[in-house]
Design a protein around this motif. Structure first.
Motif, PDB file in Angstrom:
ATOM      1  N   TYR A  65       0.857  -1.187   0.000  1.00  0.00           N
ATOM      2  CA  TYR A  65       0.000   0.000   0.000  1.00  0.00           C
ATOM      3  C   TYR A  65       0.893   1.237   0.000  1.00  0.00           C
ATOM      4  N   GLU A  66       0.654   2.132  -0.947  1.00  0.00           N
ATOM      5  CA  GLU A  66       1.462   3.348  -1.028  1.00  0.00           C
ATOM      6  C   GLU A  66       0.741   4.499  -0.339  1.00  0.00           C
ATOM      7  N   GLU A  67       1.517   5.328   0.328  1.00  0.00           N
ATOM      8  CA  GLU A  67       0.892   6.410   1.084  1.00  0.00           C
ATOM      9  C   GLU A  67       0.402   7.541   0.186  1.00  0.00           C
ATOM     10  N   ILE A  68      -0.789   8.059   0.497  1.00  0.00           N
ATOM     11  CA  ILE A  68      -1.173   9.343  -0.089  1.00  0.00           C
ATOM     12  C   ILE A  68      -1.599  10.270   1.052  1.00  0.00           C
ATOM     13  N   ILE A  69      -1.383  11.552   0.835  1.00  0.00           N
ATOM     14  CA  ILE A  69      -1.703  12.552   1.858  1.00  0.00           C
ATOM     15  C   ILE A  69      -2.769  13.472   1.277  1.00  0.00           C
ATOM     16  N   THR A  70      -3.894  13.545   1.954  1.00  0.00           N
ATOM     17  CA  THR A  70      -4.993  14.397   1.481  1.00  0.00           C
ATOM     18  C   THR A  70      -5.244  15.484   2.538  1.00  0.00           C
ATOM     19  N   PRO A  71      -5.947  16.565   2.166  1.00  0.00           N
ATOM     20  CA  PRO A  71      -6.106  17.666   3.126  1.00  0.00           C
ATOM     21  C   PRO A  71      -7.068  17.373   4.267  1.00  0.00           C
ATOM     22  N   VAL A  72      -6.847  18.076   5.381  1.00  0.00           N
ATOM     23  CA  VAL A  72      -7.729  17.943   6.547  1.00  0.00           C
ATOM     24  C   VAL A  72      -9.063  18.639   6.241  1.00  0.00           C
ATOM     25  N   ILE A  73      -9.007  19.713   5.440  1.00  0.00           N
ATOM     26  CA  ILE A  73     -10.232  20.453   5.091  1.00  0.00           C
ATOM     27  C   ILE A  73     -10.659  20.076   3.668  1.00  0.00           C
ATOM     28  N   GLU A  74     -11.920  19.709   3.528  1.00  0.00           N
ATOM     29  CA  GLU A  74     -12.469  19.342   2.213  1.00  0.00           C
ATOM     30  C   GLU A  74     -13.821  20.034   2.059  1.00  0.00           C
ATOM     31  N   HIS A  75     -14.367  19.985   0.831  1.00  0.00           N
ATOM     32  CA  HIS A  75     -15.722  20.508   0.640  1.00  0.00           C
ATOM     33  C   HIS A  75     -16.700  19.664   1.451  1.00  0.00           C
ATOM     34  N   LYS A 105      -4.732  -1.300 -11.792  1.00  0.00           N
ATOM     35  CA  LYS A 105      -5.455  -1.862 -10.648  1.00  0.00           C
ATOM     36  C   LYS A 105      -4.892  -3.250 -10.330  1.00  0.00           C
ATOM     37  N   PRO A 106      -4.933  -3.712  -9.111  1.00  0.00           N
ATOM     38  CA  PRO A 106      -5.480  -3.005  -7.968  1.00  0.00           C
ATOM     39  C   PRO A 106      -4.579  -1.856  -7.540  1.00  0.00           C
ATOM     40  N   LEU A 107      -5.229  -0.867  -6.982  1.00  0.00           N
ATOM     41  CA  LEU A 107      -4.532   0.305  -6.483  1.00  0.00           C
ATOM     42  C   LEU A 107      -4.662   0.249  -4.971  1.00  0.00           C
ATOM     43  N   ARG A 108      -3.502   0.148  -4.305  1.00  0.00           N
ATOM     44  CA  ARG A 108      -3.541   0.019  -2.834  1.00  0.00           C
ATOM     45  C   ARG A 108      -2.991   1.296  -2.222  1.00  0.00           C
ATOM     46  N   LEU A 109      -3.817   1.950  -1.399  1.00  0.00           N
ATOM     47  CA  LEU A 109      -3.422   3.249  -0.844  1.00  0.00           C
ATOM     48  C   LEU A 109      -3.536   3.273   0.677  1.00  0.00           C
ATOM     49  N   PHE A 110      -2.543   3.912   1.278  1.00  0.00           N
ATOM     50  CA  PHE A 110      -2.452   3.996   2.743  1.00  0.00           C
ATOM     51  C   PHE A 110      -2.462   5.463   3.154  1.00  0.00           C
ATOM     52  N   SER A 111      -3.149   5.778   4.251  1.00  0.00           N
ATOM     53  CA  SER A 111      -3.119   7.142   4.794  1.00  0.00           C
ATOM     54  C   SER A 111      -3.114   7.071   6.306  1.00  0.00           C
ATOM     55  N   VAL A 112      -2.494   8.061   6.911  1.00  0.00           N
ATOM     56  CA  VAL A 112      -2.512   8.124   8.370  1.00  0.00           C
ATOM     57  C   VAL A 112      -2.626   9.591   8.762  1.00  0.00           C
ATOM     58  N   GLY A 113      -3.364   9.861   9.839  1.00  0.00           N
ATOM     59  CA  GLY A 113      -3.493  11.260  10.260  1.00  0.00           C
ATOM     60  C   GLY A 113      -4.643  11.458  11.215  1.00  0.00           C
ATOM     61  N   SER A 114      -4.923  12.728  11.491  1.00  0.00           N
ATOM     62  CA  SER A 114      -5.960  13.041  12.467  1.00  0.00           C
ATOM     63  C   SER A 114      -7.283  13.357  11.777  1.00  0.00           C
ATOM     64  N   LEU A 115      -8.350  13.012  12.462  1.00  0.00           N
ATOM     65  CA  LEU A 115      -9.705  13.174  11.932  1.00  0.00           C
ATOM     66  C   LEU A 115     -10.554  13.840  12.995  1.00  0.00           C
ATOM     67  N   TYR A 116     -11.708  14.371  12.585  1.00  0.00           N
ATOM     68  CA  TYR A 116     -12.500  15.206  13.499  1.00  0.00           C
ATOM     69  C   TYR A 116     -13.978  14.837  13.445  1.00  0.00           C
ATOM     70  N   ARG A 117     -14.506  14.480  14.589  1.00  0.00           N
ATOM     71  CA  ARG A 117     -15.946  14.202  14.685  1.00  0.00           C
ATOM     72  C   ARG A 117     -16.439  14.788  15.999  1.00  0.00           C
ATOM     73  N   TYR A 118     -17.574  15.473  15.932  1.00  0.00           N
ATOM     74  CA  TYR A 118     -18.115  16.085  17.151  1.00  0.00           C
ATOM     75  C   TYR A 118     -18.864  15.034  17.961  1.00  0.00           C
TER      76      TYR A 118
END
Ligand code: HAM
Length: 431
Positions: free
Chosen positions: A39-49, A99-112
């Motif tokens: 699994y290869e890492e991808i980094i996506t933003p904390v803020i999204e639409h 394909k298959p495309l294997r993706l890994f992400s790690v980070g902080s998430l927010y839920r009230y």
């Protein structure tokens, strides 16, 4: 009166060194698992639409999102999970990736969420997604991967809860229950509000067979997979899509068995998860010491399409790193690495500071963690400070020794010291 800003915002936490170390240890193990499974890492933003994150997350999670308008008037939100962002990337930027495309992400998430044991408003996940395969082996992989990861961090006892949303949804679809109603039934089931779920089904005027089948499924769970699958087959007779789902589940379970999964699998025919995008097998991971799941995932074959990509089956899992950290502590796992061996370099007088900086740099280049005395303390006081902070060795820099290319090395635990040549110092420390 204490000003409120002296405390963290409710549901937010500071990670002091020991907790931070445990979290990073878990992250490192997740990274290593990702590497071993391709699994290869991808980094996506904390803020999204907001629309992206809200699309298929389910009513409950949607209500708990941190939503705000940015200064450009955009309605945005803090990510409550990774899956939507990753599916967006696949739909827009990785459509032609093999394909298959294997993706890994790690980070902080927010839920009230309501803060409580193991439930925070800022939390961490290690997330694994596999795109492009609708085969049962892809589903099975997410469970094998989860098990490897849990073993790697030193968790000794855990079990999987497994189900398949296609079974219930197959029945609802056959009965003509629309998707929105299906979603609200699944939400109730996720929250264990069975009576409410049944009431919504009844309001859709289902056939008697449908109600019986649903009730039958809700009462079907256990550790004997073969027995449970046989019972499910019996219950869903007459519902072709539900039958297909049961067969798919059976195939996945077969792979888990022959592939040698070690943890116990508890099959739950009426299992539902709050996230709305699931279309197939779903699972959650539990440890005996906690009632809340330490991880969860499943198959979601339509999400990439929802975001405008081509038809792309997908399956994934996310591990809750905060809860894993608690579980490790409760199970007394020893794999978490302690702090590195620490050294303190002490000049006997201020005129030796330059030499002390040089020696500290040399030690760091050799891979040691070397601190320098920066409080202007005398050697005696610096030594008692080193004792208090659990420093293993101190290196004392005096003019007489330096003139001979030497330093004093003090073993703090043994309370012994020797004079050593500078170029022999790293070797001494390693020995
Ligand atoms: P989820 O079940 O919502 O799934 O979250 C996965 C894990 O994140 C949970 O099992 C839990 O350990 C942790 N978690 C969730 N909320 C909190 C919280 N408030 N505080 C602490 N830990 C929490 C997902 O997020 C999906 N995106 C998983 C997935 C990936 N499905 C397919 N691919």
């Amino acid at each position: 009166m204490t000003p409120t800003f002296r405390q963290t915002v409710r549901g937010m936490r500071d990670f002091l060194p020991e907790e931070a170390r445990r979290l990073r240890f878990i992250e490192q193990a997740a990274r290593e698992t990702a590497r071993l499974y391709g699994y290869e890492e991808i980094i996506t933003p904390v803020i999204e639409h907001y629309e992206l994150l809200a699309a298929k997350i389910g009513e409950e999670n949607r209500r708990r999102m941190y939503v705000f308008e940015d200064m450009g008037g955009r309605r945005v939100a803090l990510r409550p999970e990774f899956t939507a962002s990753i599916a967006r990337v696949v739909a827009t930027k990785l459509q032609s990736a093999p394909k298959p495309l294997r993706l890994f992400s790690v980070g902080s998430l927010y839920r009230y969420d309501e803060p409580q044991f193991g439930r925070y408003r800022e939390f961490w996940q290690a997330n694994f997604e596999l795109f492009g395969s609708s085969m049962p082996e892809a589903d099975a992989e997410t469970i094998f991967l989860t098990e490897s990861f849990l073993k790697r961090i030193g968790l000794r006892s855990y079990w999987f809860k497994v189900g398949h949303v296609g079974v219930l949804r197959g029945i609802f679809e056959h009965e003509g229950i629309d998707e929105e109603t299906q979603n609200s039934i699944m939400q109730r089931l996720d929250k264990k509000e069975t009576e409410d779920a049944l009431r919504i089904i009844e309001e859709s005027s289902p056939s008697k067979a449908c109600l019986e089948a649903v009730k039958g499924l809700l009462g079907t769970s256990g550790r004997d997979s073969a027995k449970i699958v046989a019972r499910m087959r019996e219950i869903v007779k007459g519902y072709p899509k539900a039958i297909e789902a049961v067969e798919n589940l059976d195939e996945i379970l077969g792979l888990l068995k022959t592939g040698g999964v070690e943890a116990e699998i508890r099959l739950e025919a009426g299992f539902a998860r709050g996230l709305e995008y699931y279309t197939g097998m779903i699972h959650e991971v539990y440890v005996p010491e906690m009632e809340i799941a330490v991880g969860g995932g499943g198959r979601y074959d339509k999400l990439v399409e929802v975001f405008g990509g081509g038809s792309t089956p997908a399956v994934g899992v996310a591990m809750g790193m905060d809860r894993l950290s608690i579980a490790l502590e409760k199970q007394g796992a020893t794999a978490v690495s302690g702090p590195p061996m620490r050294l303190l370099v002490i000049p006997v007088e201020r005129s030796m500071l330059g030499e002390a900086f040089k020696v500290a740099s040399m030690l760091r280049e050799e891979g040691f963690s070397a601190e320098i005395e920066t409080m202007g303390r005398s050697v005696t006081r610096a030594l008692s400070d080193a004792d208090r902070r659990g420093i293993a060795f101190t290196v004392i820099i005096g003019p007489k020794e330096i003139a001979e290319g030497k330093v004093v090395l003090r073993d703090m635990a043994r309370r012994e010291q020797i004079t050593v040549k500078l170029d022999e110092l790293p070797e001494r420390l390693r020995g």
